[in-house]
Enzyme design. Sequence first.
Site, PDB file in Angstrom:
ATOM      1  N   ARG A   3       4.154  -9.816   2.865  1.00  0.00           N
ATOM      2  CA  ARG A   3       3.706  -8.451   1.707  1.00  0.00           C
ATOM      3  C   ARG A   3       4.892  -7.608   1.966  1.00  0.00           C
ATOM      4  O   ARG A   3       5.350  -7.123   2.961  1.00  0.00           O
ATOM      5  CB  ARG A   3       2.248  -8.057   2.106  1.00  0.00           C
ATOM      6  CG  ARG A   3       1.125  -8.881   1.311  1.00  0.00           C
ATOM      7  CD  ARG A   3       0.082  -8.134   1.742  1.00  0.00           C
ATOM      8  NE  ARG A   3      -0.264  -6.791   1.643  1.00  0.00           N
ATOM      9  CZ  ARG A   3      -1.317  -6.224   1.835  1.00  0.00           C
ATOM     10  NH1 ARG A   3      -2.456  -6.993   2.141  1.00  0.00           N
ATOM     11  NH2 ARG A   3      -1.699  -4.843   1.792  1.00  0.00           N
ATOM     12  N   ARG A  15       1.516   3.883   4.987  1.00  0.00           N
ATOM     13  CA  ARG A  15       0.126   3.531   4.693  1.00  0.00           C
ATOM     14  C   ARG A  15      -0.855   4.309   5.590  1.00  0.00           C
ATOM     15  O   ARG A  15      -2.026   4.669   5.228  1.00  0.00           O
ATOM     16  CB  ARG A  15      -0.120   2.216   4.784  1.00  0.00           C
ATOM     17  CG  ARG A  15       0.370   1.563   3.114  1.00  0.00           C
ATOM     18  CD  ARG A  15       0.829  -0.082   3.475  1.00  0.00           C
ATOM     19  NE  ARG A  15      -0.380  -1.117   3.649  1.00  0.00           N
ATOM     20  CZ  ARG A  15      -0.419  -2.045   4.337  1.00  0.00           C
ATOM     21  NH1 ARG A  15       0.814  -2.763   4.834  1.00  0.00           N
ATOM     22  NH2 ARG A  15      -1.441  -2.927   4.507  1.00  0.00           N
ATOM     23  N   ARG A  46     -11.629   4.297  -0.957  1.00  0.00           N
ATOM     24  CA  ARG A  46     -10.604   5.017  -0.307  1.00  0.00           C
ATOM     25  C   ARG A  46     -10.155   6.610  -0.707  1.00  0.00           C
ATOM     26  O   ARG A  46      -9.364   7.008   0.326  1.00  0.00           O
ATOM     27  CB  ARG A  46      -9.182   4.258  -0.730  1.00  0.00           C
ATOM     28  CG  ARG A  46      -8.547   3.236   0.432  1.00  0.00           C
ATOM     29  CD  ARG A  46      -7.529   2.835  -0.171  1.00  0.00           C
ATOM     30  NE  ARG A  46      -6.536   1.878   0.542  1.00  0.00           N
ATOM     31  CZ  ARG A  46      -6.312   0.739   0.835  1.00  0.00           C
ATOM     32  NH1 ARG A  46      -7.619   0.009   0.357  1.00  0.00           N
ATOM     33  NH2 ARG A  46      -5.794   0.025   1.344  1.00  0.00           N
ATOM     34  N   ARG A  77       2.265  -9.725  10.066  1.00  0.00           N
ATOM     35  CA  ARG A  77       1.452 -10.578   9.378  1.00  0.00           C
ATOM     36  C   ARG A  77       2.067 -11.369   8.161  1.00  0.00           C
ATOM     37  O   ARG A  77       3.071 -10.859   7.600  1.00  0.00           O
ATOM     38  CB  ARG A  77       0.461  -9.507   8.545  1.00  0.00           C
ATOM     39  CG  ARG A  77      -0.329 -10.154   7.602  1.00  0.00           C
ATOM     40  CD  ARG A  77      -1.576  -9.229   7.302  1.00  0.00           C
ATOM     41  NE  ARG A  77      -1.409  -8.235   6.420  1.00  0.00           N
ATOM     42  CZ  ARG A  77      -2.183  -7.383   5.977  1.00  0.00           C
ATOM     43  NH1 ARG A  77      -3.507  -7.451   6.353  1.00  0.00           N
ATOM     44  NH2 ARG A  77      -1.793  -6.687   4.925  1.00  0.00           N
ATOM     45  N   LYS A  94     -10.131  -6.027   8.008  1.00  0.00           N
ATOM     46  CA  LYS A  94     -11.037  -5.951   6.994  1.00  0.00           C
ATOM     47  C   LYS A  94     -11.066  -7.107   6.161  1.00  0.00           C
ATOM     48  O   LYS A  94     -12.047  -8.077   6.051  1.00  0.00           O
ATOM     49  CB  LYS A  94     -10.752  -4.886   5.880  1.00  0.00           C
ATOM     50  CG  LYS A  94     -10.790  -3.425   6.652  1.00  0.00           C
ATOM     51  CD  LYS A  94     -10.973  -2.212   5.766  1.00  0.00           C
ATOM     52  CE  LYS A  94      -9.732  -2.309   4.928  1.00  0.00           C
ATOM     53  NZ  LYS A  94      -8.654  -1.714   5.714  1.00  0.00           N
TER      54      LYS A  94
HETATM   55  P1  ADP Z   1      -4.231  -2.655   3.382  1.00  0.00           P
HETATM   56  O1  ADP Z   1      -3.934  -3.748   4.049  1.00  0.00           O
HETATM   57  O2  ADP Z   1      -3.413  -1.432   3.322  1.00  0.00           O
HETATM   58  O3  ADP Z   1      -5.806  -2.280   3.540  1.00  0.00           O
HETATM   59  P2  ADP Z   1      -4.904  -3.677   0.531  1.00  0.00           P
HETATM   60  O4  ADP Z   1      -4.773  -4.823   0.302  1.00  0.00           O
HETATM   61  O5  ADP Z   1      -6.510  -3.177   0.811  1.00  0.00           O
HETATM   62  O6  ADP Z   1      -4.210  -3.229   1.851  1.00  0.00           O
HETATM   63  O7  ADP Z   1      -4.254  -2.620  -0.373  1.00  0.00           O
HETATM   64  C1  ADP Z   1      -2.913  -2.614  -0.767  1.00  0.00           C
HETATM   65  C2  ADP Z   1      -2.427  -1.464  -1.749  1.00  0.00           C
HETATM   66  O8  ADP Z   1      -3.172  -1.802  -2.994  1.00  0.00           O
HETATM   67  C3  ADP Z   1      -2.784  -0.113  -1.414  1.00  0.00           C
HETATM   68  O9  ADP Z   1      -1.592   0.447  -0.399  1.00  0.00           O
HETATM   69  C4  ADP Z   1      -2.990   0.654  -2.435  1.00  0.00           C
HETATM   70  O10 ADP Z   1      -1.735   1.011  -3.049  1.00  0.00           O
HETATM   71  C5  ADP Z   1      -3.546  -0.315  -3.357  1.00  0.00           C
HETATM   72  N1  ADP Z   1      -5.086  -0.047  -3.193  1.00  0.00           N
HETATM   73  C6  ADP Z   1      -5.972  -0.914  -2.848  1.00  0.00           C
HETATM   74  N2  ADP Z   1      -7.093  -0.656  -2.790  1.00  0.00           N
HETATM   75  C7  ADP Z   1      -7.088   0.595  -3.498  1.00  0.00           C
HETATM   76  C8  ADP Z   1      -7.945   1.828  -3.869  1.00  0.00           C
HETATM   77  N3  ADP Z   1      -9.345   1.627  -3.484  1.00  0.00           N
HETATM   78  N4  ADP Z   1      -7.496   2.901  -4.178  1.00  0.00           N
HETATM   79  C9  ADP Z   1      -6.217   2.947  -4.273  1.00  0.00           C
HETATM   80  N5  ADP Z   1      -5.252   2.129  -4.048  1.00  0.00           N
HETATM   81  C10 ADP Z   1      -5.673   0.931  -3.576  1.00  0.00           C
END
Ligand code: ADP
Length: 214
Positions: free
Chosen positions: A160, A171, A88, A127, A13
Amino acid sequence: MRFILLGPPGAGKGTQAAVIKDKYSIAHVSTGDILRENVKKGTSLGQEAKSFMDSGKLVPDQLIIAMVRDRLKDMDCAKGFLLDGFPRTVSQAEALDHLISNLGVNLDAVILLDVPDDVVIERLSGRRICRRCGTIFHVNFNPSADGSLCDRCGGEIYQRDDDREEVIRNRLKVYYEQTSPLIEYYEKKSLLKKVDASESSDTVLTMIESLVSR
Ligand code: ADP
Ligand code: ZN
């Protein structure tokens, strides 16, 4: 153009969004990036969110919804936006419906980036990210020339905290339990479009573009 990129962690994404926002001059709204920025700056939001993020759990809906509400008011969102990592949960999707109708606009599409778990684990565990410019590398598929410094800006490359394998599995579990119900939510609104995200990122980009610029 206003759309959502939906899909498990590691679906690409963020990678796709970075290209699309420049090409179409729309805002890239990544809740993960906004949260990480807050953690880095040590804001109260960041302090509250950090423990959830480090264990791969979702940050509580109220915090996220307030954050997105503010972000969508920014000037750069007026021309259009691409939501990455939001919504989410079903409550977040319902809140987004309200935010969007208050802004007097519509969603054009929800693009599901579909990818199997083993591909997710392989992608995320390898990554690496530049701390300074955010460029994404992969230890096998797209390594930086030096290994520890960014090819583009010379910044430090890091992993990360939540890209460790045990956190990745958590996750994924959270994705299937809390986020995948959104597939049906948007199917019912006839907004869902599916893309095979195990293809190369160029191929995936072409598929997304053919779906959103119709
Ligand atoms: P990913 O690579 O898992 O898609 P993101 O960078 O989007 O990760 O998000 C990293 C973390 O930030 C998630 O694991 C969660 O803890 C938090 N997070 C991000 N977006 C949301 C959301 N819309 N609702 C709840 N938590 C979120
Ligand atoms: Zn860099």
